[in-house]
Design a protein around this motif. Structure first.
Motif, mmCIF file in Angstrom:
data_model
loop_
_atom_site.group_PDB
_atom_site.id
_atom_site.type_symbol
_atom_site.label_atom_id
_atom_site.label_comp_id
_atom_site.label_asym_id
_atom_site.label_seq_id
_atom_site.Cartn_x
_atom_site.Cartn_y
_atom_site.Cartn_z
ATOM 1 N N THR A 139 0.851 -1.184 0.000
ATOM 2 C CA THR A 139 0.000 0.000 0.000
ATOM 3 C C THR A 139 0.887 1.235 0.000
ATOM 4 O O THR A 139 1.738 1.386 0.886
ATOM 5 N N GLU A 175 -1.658 -1.129 -4.170
ATOM 6 C CA GLU A 175 -2.701 -0.114 -4.204
ATOM 7 C C GLU A 175 -2.078 1.220 -3.821
ATOM 8 O O GLU A 175 -1.037 1.271 -3.157
ATOM 9 N N GLY A 230 -2.248 -3.319 2.727
ATOM 10 C CA GLY A 230 -1.021 -4.006 2.335
ATOM 11 C C GLY A 230 -0.280 -4.674 3.474
ATOM 12 O O GLY A 230 -0.431 -4.305 4.646
ATOM 13 N N ALA A 274 -4.992 1.075 5.322
ATOM 14 C CA ALA A 274 -4.133 0.380 4.365
ATOM 15 C C ALA A 274 -4.401 -1.124 4.408
ATOM 16 O O ALA A 274 -4.568 -1.709 5.480
#
Length: 398
Positions: free
Chosen positions: A47, A80, A130, A128
């Protein structure tokens, strides 16, 4: 007959077990051509968080540049980009939403009002998805190419945090205003000394974190001081912090017409000084106390030497030494009263500073221990909840 029935029952059970084994394998691990396949594991996820405040002049172009760069990781990572619009008053929100509609990898979170850098990052960290969280400045004063270097460092070393450092050996600065650069270097050097650490850059926003470690830190700051706060709490938890040489390039700042910096330099400097104080508060009190103690010891020593020198000058009238010594002290005071006053006051103040220093040292160690214990308990609670959720999923699939 009994032996035959028993054998028939065992054979029936064996056929059932074999049928269950085949039934479990067939839907999940058999391909259409009948070849056994291993289930595919998901790639780890990155992220990239980009706080944005009044960035309409650069947001579209720089987001496109960042997305183009991140596409090279698609064979190794899912990714992302999370934009945190921190209450912008220009067209930043509109442009960010328009960009996110065109790219499925981009998400936008809006603050109704400006919460400063710390608030924007805390929002980003909380949302987030990630396994790794990277923070980038939207002006890309640190080029996107730093991402690959930081990811390689964190995976090779097993670090919890990797900082992009322009102040470590190999780091570089381009077109940063000299006064700003000087103040930043002084503050980072100051924090390095107070933290007793090998870290060169405490204020750099561009970093990569392991998300599971970052969420243990319980961050509180809403200002720029969140950057040293993260390092400080990581050091308490014995976190592994690494740095990479980075290039801080302000060449594009001159081209960004209409853009205002979201970081106020003097507020950042003040936050850095306060963060240095938080790292080792006892050091300031003890240093001041020892300095004043040296001054008082010098004056007291001077008073004693002069008093001894005055004793032979006195008329021989007193039989006892203490009487002559008392008269000598009185005479020394008449000659240099300020030495007695300054020496006595500095001695008292130095002892007070030293006492406060020892109390702050005890308090800091107490805080560090409590923070470490509570963080460990919090981590164990998260692991327990994760294990319970996994068990529930297994029961549902059973």
């Amino acid at each position: 007959m009994l032996g035959f029935a028993s054998s028939l029952g065992q054979l029936h059970k064996a056929v059932q077990v074999k049928h269950m084994e085949i039934k479990e394998i067939a839907p999940s691990q058999m391909s259409t051509n009948g070849v056994h396949e291993q289930p595919k594991t998901k790639l780890p996820m990155i992220t990239v968080i980009t706080p944005a405040y009044n960035e309409e002049a650069i947001i579209s172009k720089n987001l496109q540049r960042l997305c183009d760069y991140m596409e090279r990781f698609e064979n190794d990572y899912r990714w992302e980009i999370l934009i945190v619009n921190d209450g912008s008053k220009d067209k930043t929100a509109k442009l960010a939403d328009a960009f996110a509609q065109e790219r499925k990898e981009v998400r936008v979170i809006h603050h109704a009002f400006n919460r400063n850098l710390g608030g924007a990052l805390r929002t980003g960290f909380a949302n987030a998805l990630g396994d790794y969280i990277i923070v980038m400045d939207l002006d890309l004063s640190y080029a996107p190419e730093h991402i690959e270097t930081m990811m390689k460092k964190i995976t090779d070393t097993g670090a919890d945090i990797v900082v992009a450092s322009p102040y470590m050996p190999g780091g570089k600065n381009t077109k940063v205003p000299k006064f700003r650069l000087l103040l930043s270097k002084v503050v980072n050097r100051f924090m390095r000394l107070t933290a007793n650490s090998d870290i060169h850059t405490f204020t750099s926003m561009v970093r990569v974190y392991r998300s599971d470690f970052l969420r243990q830190l319980n961050l509180k700051s809403n200002t720029y001081s969140i950057m040293p706060e993260i390092i400080y709490k990581s050091l308490i938890l014995r976190g592994h912090v690494e740095e990479i040489p980075a290039h801080l390039d302000w060449s594009f700042q001159e081209q960004a017409v209409g853009r205002t910096s979201s970081i106020r330099i003097f507020k950042g400097i003040l936050a850095g000084l306060m963060s240095g104080f938080i790292f080792r508060p006892y050091a300031f009190f003890m240093f001041t106390g020892f300095l004043l103690l040296l001054v008082s010891m010098y004056l007291i020593t001077w008073i004693f030497i002069n008093t001894i020198g005055i004793i032979p000058e006195l008329a021989v009238g007193e039989t006892f030494f203490d009487d002559r010594f008392s008269r000598a002290v009185a005479e020394a005071f008449n000659r240099r009263p300020h030495s007695f006053i300054v020496g006595g006051v500095t001695l008292i103040v130095s002892l007070q500073f030293l006492g406060i220093g020892f109390l702050s040292l005890q308090n800091k160690r107490y805080f560090d221990e409590l923070f470490h214990i509570n963080t460990t308990n919090y981590r164990n609670l998260l692991n327990l909840q994760l294990g319970q959720n996994t068990d529930k999923k297994d029961d549902l699939h059973a």
